[in-house]
Design an enzyme around this catalytic site. Sequence first.
Site, PDB file in Angstrom:
ATOM      1  N   GLN A   1      -5.235  -2.029   9.381  1.00 10.19           N
ATOM      2  CA  GLN A   1      -4.941  -3.314   8.743  1.00 10.19           C
ATOM      3  C   GLN A   1      -5.516  -4.468   9.578  1.00 10.19           C
ATOM      4  OE1 GLN A   1      -3.285  -3.712   5.662  1.00 10.19           O
ATOM      5  NE2 GLN A   1      -3.997  -5.814   5.918  1.00 10.19           N
TER       6      GLN A   1
ATOM      7  N   ASP B   1     -11.427   1.894   3.353  1.00 12.65           N
ATOM      8  CA  ASP B   1     -11.649   0.461   3.155  1.00 12.65           C
ATOM      9  C   ASP B   1     -13.128   0.188   2.863  1.00 12.65           C
ATOM     10  OD1 ASP B   1      -9.589  -1.334   3.076  1.00 12.65           O
ATOM     11  OD2 ASP B   1      -9.357  -1.492   5.254  1.00 12.65           O
TER      12      ASP B   1
ATOM     13  N   LYS C   1       0.847  -1.199   0.000  1.00 12.01           N
ATOM     14  CA  LYS C   1       0.000   0.000   0.000  1.00 12.01           C
ATOM     15  C   LYS C   1       0.882   1.249   0.000  1.00 12.01           C
ATOM     16  CE  LYS C   1      -3.704  -2.558   2.063  1.00 12.01           C
ATOM     17  NZ  LYS C   1      -4.311  -3.104   3.266  1.00 12.01           N
TER      18      LYS C   1
END
Length: 295
Positions: free
Chosen positions: A96, A119, A52
């Site tokens: 995460q 997300d 990322k």
Amino acid sequence: MILLDGKAASAALRGELRPRAEEFLKRYGRRMTLAVVLVGDDPASKIYVENKRRACEEVGIRSLNYFLPAETSEGEVCSLLDTLAEDSRVHGILLQLPLPAPLEAERILAHIPTEKDVDGFSAENIGNLIQRLPCLAPCTPSGIMELLKRNGICVRGKRAVVVGRSNIVGRPMAALLLNADATVTVCHSKTVNLREECVRADLLIAAVGKARLIGADMVKEGAVVVDVGMNRVNGKLCGDVDFEAVREKASYLTPVPGGVGPMTIAMLMKNTCDAAERSVRNELFRKIQPISARI
Ligand code: NAP
């Protein structure tokens, strides 16, 4: 069979996002910013976070990475998320997953405001998605929609079967397909005859996490097959679809790796760009409002 090349499509998408990031910097004198929080030292998560970071660098997005030890308390993680939520220079926040035990993702994720939830996992973003309202959609399923679109595959009127009903892939995938006018069936571990459901699909999406669960006998001749699965078998990455067998039947098929995975990261970049642009629009709106209120 035509390979649905996620690497190529994601490179093209990242290329399209770069000018948006440059324009943002030129106009507002600061860079679009994504904050990534990793708790613990799960090796796979570390690789995802590094991927990322690299994608951000390529697009021109500033990435802030926070590495917290596995023993970090829920309160400490939430307090960091609250600080990032308050910071107007941060446009996207990503926690995460999975979190190390005993941390509970659901409660902690609630500290990421909807407009920074790149997300797309928050209840509000998912609710908006279901209601066809503007939202930040989860990156893996929206990446699949993008991959299909870029390959000229229209889902309208198609019989789509999604295998898997997780909050992050199966369910939002079904919603996106329904929003795009597909006729959608969702299968899961309690589905009585999985083969019978799958073999009717014009578009088959496998998001299970079981290596080579989908064999050629489960695929209709000429179907489009998308393999979300990422399974390690003898140290090698493989999908939920038996690629070698299914390639003889499918019209389009995603490889693993190089299919859905790269699209997920590219969509995260897109969500960050969208969130950053929306945040400055909202800032301007807030400034204009008091003036118009006086008129
Ligand atoms: P998950 O939360 O474990 O969900 C798996 C789903 O598969 C569940 O709904 C489960 O049903 C269903 N299932 C399990 N066994 C089944 C069977 N024998 N027949 C039919 N359905 C079955 O997994 P996930 O997070 O959605 O991820 C799925 C896969 O995609 C994993 O391999 C993951 O690593 C991969 N993934 C890839 C990306 C990417 O970017 N490429 C992103 C996310 C996930 P129940 O609901 O009944 O338990």
